[in-house]
Write a protein that holds these residues in place. Structure first.
Motif, PDB file in Angstrom:
ATOM      1  N   CYS A 150      35.151  53.725  59.659  1.00 35.68           N
ATOM      2  CA  CYS A 150      33.881  54.183  60.244  1.00 35.68           C
ATOM      3  C   CYS A 150      34.162  55.332  61.214  1.00 35.68           C
ATOM      4  CB  CYS A 150      33.242  53.008  60.974  1.00 35.68           C
ATOM      5  SG  CYS A 150      31.847  53.421  62.034  1.00 35.68           S
ATOM      6  N   LEU A 175      24.208  62.429  57.613  1.00 30.55           N
ATOM      7  CA  LEU A 175      24.154  61.633  56.384  1.00 30.55           C
ATOM      8  C   LEU A 175      25.519  61.067  56.022  1.00 30.55           C
ATOM      9  CD1 LEU A 175      21.819  64.076  54.429  1.00 30.55           C
ATOM     10  CD2 LEU A 175      21.136  62.003  55.673  1.00 30.55           C
ATOM     11  N   GLY A 176      26.185  60.471  57.015  1.00 31.49           N
ATOM     12  CA  GLY A 176      27.333  59.614  56.733  1.00 31.49           C
ATOM     13  C   GLY A 176      26.769  58.263  56.306  1.00 31.49           C
ATOM     14  N   VAL A 218      24.366  69.268  58.195  1.00 28.14           N
ATOM     15  CA  VAL A 218      24.961  70.612  58.091  1.00 28.14           C
ATOM     16  C   VAL A 218      25.894  70.715  56.887  1.00 28.14           C
ATOM     17  CG1 VAL A 218      24.784  71.249  60.542  1.00 28.14           C
ATOM     18  CG2 VAL A 218      26.757  69.904  59.760  1.00 28.14           C
ATOM     19  N   LYS A 236      26.057  66.335  51.104  1.00 29.84           N
ATOM     20  CA  LYS A 236      25.560  64.970  51.334  1.00 29.84           C
ATOM     21  C   LYS A 236      24.175  64.729  50.742  1.00 29.84           C
ATOM     22  CE  LYS A 236      29.094  63.993  54.072  1.00 29.84           C
ATOM     23  NZ  LYS A 236      29.452  62.976  55.024  1.00 29.84           N
ATOM     24  N   PRO A 292      20.344  72.631  58.775  1.00 32.23           N
ATOM     25  CA  PRO A 292      20.049  73.489  59.930  1.00 32.23           C
ATOM     26  C   PRO A 292      20.682  74.870  59.823  1.00 32.23           C
ATOM     27  CG  PRO A 292      20.685  71.292  60.655  1.00 32.23           C
ATOM     28  CD  PRO A 292      20.905  71.337  59.170  1.00 32.23           C
ATOM     29  N   GLY A 306      26.118  61.518  66.634  1.00 33.21           N
ATOM     30  CA  GLY A 306      26.943  61.297  67.822  1.00 33.21           C
ATOM     31  C   GLY A 306      27.116  62.574  68.625  1.00 33.21           C
ATOM     32  N   VAL A 315      22.174  67.230  69.062  1.00 33.06           N
ATOM     33  CA  VAL A 315      21.385  66.734  67.929  1.00 33.06           C
ATOM     34  C   VAL A 315      20.411  65.656  68.411  1.00 33.06           C
ATOM     35  CG1 VAL A 315      21.481  65.706  65.617  1.00 33.06           C
ATOM     36  CG2 VAL A 315      23.243  67.320  66.325  1.00 33.06           C
ATOM     37  N   GLY A 319      24.073  57.586  66.880  1.00 34.36           N
ATOM     38  CA  GLY A 319      25.413  58.176  66.992  1.00 34.36           C
ATOM     39  C   GLY A 319      26.058  57.777  68.313  1.00 34.36           C
ATOM     40  N   TRP A 320      27.364  57.596  68.251  1.00 32.39           N
ATOM     41  CA  TRP A 320      28.092  57.007  69.375  1.00 32.39           C
ATOM     42  C   TRP A 320      28.782  58.084  70.193  1.00 32.39           C
ATOM     43  CZ3 TRP A 320      28.936  51.535  69.869  1.00 32.39           C
ATOM     44  CH2 TRP A 320      29.770  51.200  70.945  1.00 32.39           C
ATOM     45  N   PHE A 346      24.367  48.425  66.787  1.00 28.22           N
ATOM     46  CA  PHE A 346      24.462  47.587  65.590  1.00 28.22           C
ATOM     47  C   PHE A 346      23.071  47.315  64.991  1.00 28.22           C
ATOM     48  CE2 PHE A 346      25.785  43.500  63.376  1.00 28.22           C
ATOM     49  CZ  PHE A 346      26.547  44.145  62.423  1.00 28.22           C
TER      50      PHE A 346
HETATM   51  P1  NAD Z   1      30.208  60.320  59.389  1.00 33.86           P
HETATM   52  O1  NAD Z   1      31.233  61.181  60.024  1.00 33.86           O
HETATM   53  O2  NAD Z   1      30.499  59.749  58.034  1.00 33.86           O
HETATM   54  O3  NAD Z   1      28.808  61.099  59.267  1.00 33.86           O
HETATM   55  C1  NAD Z   1      28.329  61.995  60.232  1.00 33.86           C
HETATM   56  C2  NAD Z   1      27.462  63.030  59.509  1.00 33.86           C
HETATM   57  O4  NAD Z   1      26.846  63.879  60.484  1.00 33.86           O
HETATM   58  C3  NAD Z   1      28.233  63.931  58.555  1.00 33.86           C
HETATM   59  O5  NAD Z   1      27.622  63.929  57.275  1.00 33.86           O
HETATM   60  C4  NAD Z   1      28.147  65.309  59.220  1.00 33.86           C
HETATM   61  O6  NAD Z   1      28.140  66.379  58.275  1.00 33.86           O
HETATM   62  C5  NAD Z   1      26.820  65.192  59.952  1.00 33.86           C
HETATM   63  N1  NAD Z   1      26.658  66.169  61.038  1.00 33.86           N
HETATM   64  C6  NAD Z   1      27.586  66.661  61.887  1.00 33.86           C
HETATM   65  N2  NAD Z   1      27.022  67.539  62.744  1.00 33.86           N
HETATM   66  C7  NAD Z   1      25.710  67.609  62.428  1.00 33.86           C
HETATM   67  C8  NAD Z   1      24.597  68.353  62.948  1.00 33.86           C
HETATM   68  N3  NAD Z   1      24.750  69.196  63.975  1.00 33.86           N
HETATM   69  N4  NAD Z   1      23.384  68.158  62.383  1.00 33.86           N
HETATM   70  C9  NAD Z   1      23.224  67.312  61.327  1.00 33.86           C
HETATM   71  N5  NAD Z   1      24.236  66.586  60.798  1.00 33.86           N
HETATM   72  C10 NAD Z   1      25.461  66.733  61.337  1.00 33.86           C
HETATM   73  O7  NAD Z   1      29.908  59.140  60.448  1.00 33.86           O
HETATM   74  P2  NAD Z   1      29.281  57.648  60.291  1.00 33.86           P
HETATM   75  O8  NAD Z   1      30.385  56.684  60.050  1.00 33.86           O
HETATM   76  O9  NAD Z   1      28.109  57.689  59.384  1.00 33.86           O
HETATM   77  O10 NAD Z   1      28.797  57.422  61.818  1.00 33.86           O
HETATM   78  C11 NAD Z   1      27.739  58.201  62.362  1.00 33.86           C
HETATM   79  C12 NAD Z   1      27.637  57.969  63.857  1.00 33.86           C
HETATM   80  O11 NAD Z   1      27.193  56.629  64.123  1.00 33.86           O
HETATM   81  C13 NAD Z   1      28.959  58.141  64.617  1.00 33.86           C
HETATM   82  O12 NAD Z   1      28.672  58.755  65.862  1.00 33.86           O
HETATM   83  C14 NAD Z   1      29.388  56.707  64.827  1.00 33.86           C
HETATM   84  O13 NAD Z   1      30.288  56.573  65.921  1.00 33.86           O
HETATM   85  C15 NAD Z   1      28.053  56.083  65.114  1.00 33.86           C
HETATM   86  N6  NAD Z   1      27.975  54.615  65.047  1.00 33.86           N
HETATM   87  C16 NAD Z   1      27.141  54.008  65.941  1.00 33.86           C
HETATM   88  C17 NAD Z   1      27.011  52.637  65.926  1.00 33.86           C
HETATM   89  C18 NAD Z   1      26.051  51.950  66.845  1.00 33.86           C
HETATM   90  O14 NAD Z   1      26.079  50.717  66.943  1.00 33.86           O
HETATM   91  N7  NAD Z   1      25.175  52.669  67.521  1.00 33.86           N
HETATM   92  C19 NAD Z   1      27.738  51.883  65.000  1.00 33.86           C
HETATM   93  C20 NAD Z   1      28.538  52.555  64.067  1.00 33.86           C
HETATM   94  C21 NAD Z   1      28.660  53.918  64.095  1.00 33.86           C
END
Ligand code: NAD
Ligand code: ZN
Length: 384
Positions: free
Chosen positions: A53, A208-209, A232, A236, A251, A278, A282, A301-302, A326
């Motif tokens: 993750c 879109l992760g 971006v 995805k 964007p 994160g 954004v 995002g974290w 979560f």
């Molecule tokens: P990931 O790296 O797979 O996906 C992130 C996506 O964001 C990528 O597709 C990337 O291209 C895109 N991105 C980057 N900059 C951008 C921008 N300026 N505008 C639009 N899109 C942009 O990550 P993931 O595993 O899907 O995790 C996403 C976030 O969620 C991370 O910050 C992670 O730490 C967080 N997270 C939070 C929790 C929670 O409980 N709140 C739990 C798990 C993960």
């Protein structure tokens, strides 16, 4: 290279473990888990599969809290109970389980309040910066190695407190449902539980992760009519379609702020927006992309590295800014329900998995995510 894999461990049960060692620890370290010395309420489990993750990458490359290392990373796993200690009543050896990075003790004031999942007993209550519990069963050359997010799933074995483990349906395939240990519950729940997306609404998901795609899936599940996927990385968008996205915005294709682009597309802004990147910039854009009057924006995002800012008038005008941990799920209750939803084909999991590898290839899996080349890599850790 910060990670070493294929580490030889001295304990008979271990062949392969992963330790994060930014400073003194190098390859050929001996990592020992005192898994046989069980204390009240604990049990030891064998990890079968784990996802990678972005939060693992956050700790490794972005957060880099000096007191957060060395640690065994990984928090999105699934496994089988190997043995239980005194006082463990809910689990038996052989049970299929998902380790939980958010505990649910059922006793603290947060567990008792239906409005929250912020259990007081977990590492996040006090150690969210270090991202680990004070206590760890992992040692290396006599030195403590931290249990990342209280779980450490990049390891064949781990020892957990029973308040941070969910027992799941024995029919569940562990190499798929491991994703419910973090990313998929997080995104899906952020839309369904935290934003409370409404039927017929218009939503925007930033990033879109796996987390963002799960948010897209949650918006669709809740009956959203339009789901605008923002990233971006245009690679995805194809995947986002699979989960229900109806429109796609990069964007980088626009000279004006993304909030303005979305306002023009939606006659003044979306009803719900979810930030799954994160990035504090954004987060602000996601808030500003909501309509005045009733727009709800959820931070998923974290990051704990930067402050965010916004003009108060955005909130005065009737927008709501929320965060989601979560996906708002009370973990022990929610995860088995999500496993059931997967088995009943109400939520997708297989479609998130773009790569399957072994634990020894974890460095390759990290590189893939760093360069936006995967959605989820599932590492097989032990035979199922
Ligand atoms: P990931 O790296 O797979 O996906 C992130 C996506 O964001 C990528 O597709 C990337 O291209 C895109 N991105 C980057 N900059 C951008 C921008 N300026 N505008 C639009 N899109 C942009 O990550 P993931 O595993 O899907 O995790 C996403 C976030 O969620 C991370 O910050 C992670 O730490 C967080 N997270 C939070 C929790 C929670 O409980 N709140 C739990 C798990 C993960
Ligand atoms: Zn995670």
């Amino acid at each position: 290279m910060l990670l070493t894999s294929n580490i030889r461990a001295t304990q008979n049960t271990f062949n392969e473990l992963l330790v994060l060692n930014p400073e003194s620890l190098r390859s050929n370290v001996e990592l020992v888990l005192s898994g046989k010395l069980l204390i009240h309420g604990m049990f030891s489990g064998q990890i079968v599969a784990t996802g990678v993750c972005h939060t693992d990458l956050y700790h490794l490359f972005e957060g880099m809290h000096k007191d957060g290392f060395p640690a065994v990373l990984g928090h999105e796993g699934a496994g089988i109970v190997e043995s239980v200690g005194p006082g463990v009543t809910e689990f038996q050896p052989g049970d299929k389980v998902i380790p939980l990075f958010i505990s649910q003790c059922r006793e603290c004031r947060f567990c008792k309040n239906p409005k929250s999942n912020q259990c007081e007993k977990g590492w996040a209550a006090e150690h969210y910066d270090v991202m680990a519990l004070e206590e760890s069963r992992f040692t290396c050359k006599g030195k403590k190695v931290l249990q990342f997010m209280g779980t450490s799933t990049f390891s064949e074995y781990t020892v957990m407190n029973q308040i941070a483990v969910a027992k799941i349906d024995p029919a569940a395939p562990l190499d798929k449902v491991c994703l419910l240990g973090c990313g998929i519950c997080t995104g899906f729940g952020a839309a369904v539980n935290t934003a409370k997306v409404e039927p017929g609404s218009t939503c925007a998901v930033f990033g879109l992760g796996a987390v963002g795609l799960a948010a897209v899936m949650g918006c669709k599940f809740a009956g959203a009519k339009r789901i605008i996927a923002v990233d971006v990385n245009p690679d995805k968008f194809e995947k986002a379609k699979v989960f229900g996205a109806t429109e796609f915005v990069n964007p980088k294709d626009h000279d004006k702020p993304i909030s303005q682009v979305l306002a023009e597309l939606t006659d003044g802004g979306v009803d719900f927006s979810l930030e799954c990147v994160g990035n504090v910039g954004v987060m602000r854009s996601a808030l500003e992309s909501c309509t005045k009057g009733w727009g709800v924006s959820v931070v998923v995002g974290w990051t704990d590295l930067h402050d965010f800012s916004a003009r108060p008038i955005n909130l005065i005008a009737g927008r709501t800014w929320k965060g989601s941990l979560f996906g708002g799920f009370k973990s022990k209750d929610g995860v088995p329900q999500m496993v059931k939803a997967y088995l009943d084909q109400k939520v997708k999991l297989d479609e998130f998995i773009t790569h399957n590898m072994t634990l020894a290839q974890v460095n390759d899996a990290i590189e893939l995510m760093k360069h936006g080349k995967c959605i989820r890599t599932v590492l097989s850790v032990s035979p199922q």
